[in-house]
Design a protein around this motif. Sequence first.
Motif, PDB file in Angstrom:
ATOM      1  N   TYR A   1       0.808  -1.234   0.000  1.00 19.63           N
ATOM      2  CA  TYR A   1       0.000   0.000   0.000  1.00 19.63           C
ATOM      3  C   TYR A   1       0.838   1.279   0.000  1.00 19.63           C
ATOM      4  O   TYR A   1       0.518   2.210  -0.717  1.00 19.63           O
ATOM      5  N   PRO A   2       1.921   1.351   0.814  1.00 20.54           N
ATOM      6  CA  PRO A   2       2.716   2.599   0.781  1.00 20.54           C
ATOM      7  C   PRO A   2       3.357   2.830  -0.582  1.00 20.54           C
ATOM      8  O   PRO A   2       3.697   3.947  -0.929  1.00 20.54           O
ATOM      9  N   MET A   3       3.516   1.768  -1.361  1.00 15.86           N
ATOM     10  CA  MET A   3       4.174   1.902  -2.663  1.00 15.86           C
ATOM     11  C   MET A   3       3.188   2.189  -3.776  1.00 15.86           C
ATOM     12  O   MET A   3       3.569   2.718  -4.813  1.00 15.86           O
TER      13      MET A   3
ATOM     14  N   VAL B   1      -0.773   2.463  -3.263  1.00 12.76           N
ATOM     15  CA  VAL B   1      -2.169   2.829  -3.045  1.00 12.76           C
ATOM     16  C   VAL B   1      -2.339   4.189  -2.370  1.00 12.76           C
ATOM     17  O   VAL B   1      -3.100   5.034  -2.824  1.00 12.76           O
ATOM     18  N   SER B   2      -1.610   4.415  -1.294  1.00  9.97           N
ATOM     19  CA  SER B   2      -1.808   5.647  -0.545  1.00  9.97           C
ATOM     20  C   SER B   2      -0.468   6.113   0.008  1.00  9.97           C
ATOM     21  O   SER B   2       0.211   5.361   0.700  1.00  9.97           O
ATOM     22  N   PHE B   3      -0.072   7.316  -0.347  1.00 11.56           N
ATOM     23  CA  PHE B   3       1.275   7.779  -0.016  1.00 11.56           C
ATOM     24  C   PHE B   3       1.293   8.687   1.205  1.00 11.56           C
ATOM     25  O   PHE B   3       0.532   9.645   1.283  1.00 11.56           O
ATOM     26  N   GLY B   4       2.186   8.403   2.127  1.00  7.14           N
ATOM     27  CA  GLY B   4       2.364   9.259   3.298  1.00  7.14           C
ATOM     28  C   GLY B   4       3.785   9.780   3.355  1.00  7.14           C
ATOM     29  O   GLY B   4       4.576   9.351   4.194  1.00  7.14           O
TER      30      GLY B   4
ATOM     31  N   PHE C   1       7.369   5.537   5.652  1.00  6.94           N
ATOM     32  CA  PHE C   1       7.101   5.530   4.211  1.00  6.94           C
ATOM     33  C   PHE C   1       8.411   5.343   3.447  1.00  6.94           C
ATOM     34  O   PHE C   1       8.516   4.538   2.521  1.00  6.94           O
ATOM     35  N   LEU C   2       9.406   6.071   3.918  1.00 10.45           N
ATOM     36  CA  LEU C   2      10.749   5.988   3.330  1.00 10.45           C
ATOM     37  C   LEU C   2      11.316   4.579   3.509  1.00 10.45           C
ATOM     38  O   LEU C   2      11.859   3.993   2.580  1.00 10.45           O
TER      39      LEU C   2
END
Lengths: 414, 314
Positions: free
Chosen positions: A139-141, A143-146, A152-153
């Motif tokens: 998801y972090p890659m 769908v949804s970016f934080g 996230f990094l």
Amino acid sequence: MSDNCLVKEETYPARFLSKLTMGMSMSEYARKLVTPFNVVAVIILSVGLPLIGLRFYSGLATVTHASNEYPWSILLGWGLFSGVPLSGTGYVMATAVYIFGFRKYHPLVRLGVLTGFMGYLFAVIYLLIDIGRPWRIYYPMAVSFGPTSVLFLVAWHVSTYLTVQLLEFSPAILEWINARRTRKWAILITVGMTIGGVILSTLHQSALGALFLMAPGKLHPLWYSPFIPVFFFISSIYAGLCMVIVVSTVASRFLKEKADDQFLGSLDGLTVGLGKAACVVMFVYFALRMVGVAHDDNWSLLLSSSYGYWFLTEILLFVLLPCIVLTVGFKRNSATLVRVGAFHAIAGVILTRLNISILMFNWNLPGHFHAIVPPIREVFIVLSIITLHILIFRWILNRMPVMREDPAYADDPH
Amino acid sequence: MDKPVKDAGGGSKRGEGKDGKFTVNRRDFLRGVAVVGGAAFLGSPADALASRELTGWPDRVGMLTDLTECVGCRTCESACNAANGLPAPEVPFDEKSVFERKRRPTASAYTVVNRYGNAKGSGNPIYRKVQCNHCEEPSCASACPVRAYTKTPEGPVLYDKDVCFGCRYCMVACPYYAPAYDYESALEPRVVKCTMCHGRIKAGGIPACAGSCPVGAITFGNRTKLLKIARERIRKFPDRYVDQVYGEFEAGGTSWMYLSGIPFGELDFPTNLPRKPIVENTRGFLSAVPLVLTLWPALLGLCYTANRNKEEKG
């Protein structure tokens, strides 16, 4: 491989099977598998694997002590926070050989890269058991970016680096399956992958420390420092160097027949060299940790409580002492002493990471020490993943040209 | 300065790159490049930092809890339970025995009230209501790698279970230990916390706990006005209150604020929090990221070239 010429007329599946059984017949291979180590491994796995199943059947609460105050237990404290620095082996060895041109360390590169790749792979496996909805791990890659999140990094860099390391290791796999043309391509990208690997390692090794920048007050002030990303990065360098010493020591002892004369013959000399590099980095690290205490003016905390004594134990007995052992080891040109120092230093890295992620986290909550003792079920899950890790590692070392050069490819540069 | 606003329901898509967070990152990047280039002419980094000062939304709401008023009746707990359709509690809401130990919000209770002895010696115990404090610049939201949290312009911080993958970093980052996790759920666990009854606020109502409090210990309203009320109470009754509105500045300030008769540390409020938002602690690190991304390839490439030539000669 030596048996290649013999199996030329055989069908492809038979050839592949013979690769898997290392040229033995099935019954011969099965008989060889019964060893004391394997028996212990099977016992651990027969307890641990069902427990992993239980976690997906009735929730994390049944296998861990993870709680609302302590969301991260030893699954991450050991699997991620200790596992990732110990997997710095890949980037330190590849950088030394391909970027800085220390060609004589070439025999250790593949072992380093494989150790790194496996370490990251298993860090992800620990993570998949720990996170709530593992099938959403991408998801972090996608769908949804934080992007304000340090995690996230970490997610981006660890996943990219896993791919990079697989590519870095791919020549060994391609030699094993005799894919000569593809291997040429794989060799071509080595330098690019190495540079990419250093960038990604710098960032996510330090980012694992930076995660705790979001927990001021929760982490004891002696361990909480604005320099924590730097601490994590620098210690991953010597952790990687020492881990190469540790892994090559263990592998050359138990899988001696899988290593060639060049590997075994140069190992002691290279070990001393790695020990020298590691102790230089460790002195820098020790100095930085002291600068950290000075920066926040935490001197008064050092001798005023058991936390202070624990900090001194970590920094003196598990950083300075192994560093001195390594120094004496390389001064006397003693590979044995360097190995002792390397094992000691690795223990220190693990201790530091556990201190930050578990032992000193929430140090000011009542009942803290009771909360951090892991339940036996979780210990068995961790033990069984370690066992799997070793089994797969050994499986690869047994088959692929890691501690030896494939004579068929000896003339190709790489 | 601007915080991105995401609808609670909708997942963020790549197209949202124009919103606040991405812009801030680009600005960080440019600032980093400017610093390295020695371009003092382009404007000092301090200016860039100042322009990001937290201002928030002028009409955001808040809750003021006066701990000197609270009588520990647990009506707020009961109202919260009903308003959010939570499972019935193990111990009924009129049971006082729950005060014998300190509780915290859990997956089935968004708010709990705890009892403390009164150090002032007046004999009456002090009750403290605990729930998500709805930070002005929430740590949970900036820690979340999938942006499952949204700080709404109205004030409440909302959680979106549809993108959460259960890493629980929000729980590590929250200085108030507010988010709870569904550890019992094998495959569909959620992070659970107070929503400040965002739906009710949007519809013009007030949060269930504030509406139900029989003694008026919880005041709902515009945050700026609440701060004035709080200051006014402290001014009028200096003997009754300690001279602090907890939540005014803690970790950048919270929507939920407290007045107390005894020091907040004695009521298990964290007293070691910075005044600035906690996410500020990671700004330096995140700004360094683009530098590593751009400088490392150049430096390492240089190293490689130098050593390759040496190798050929040798």
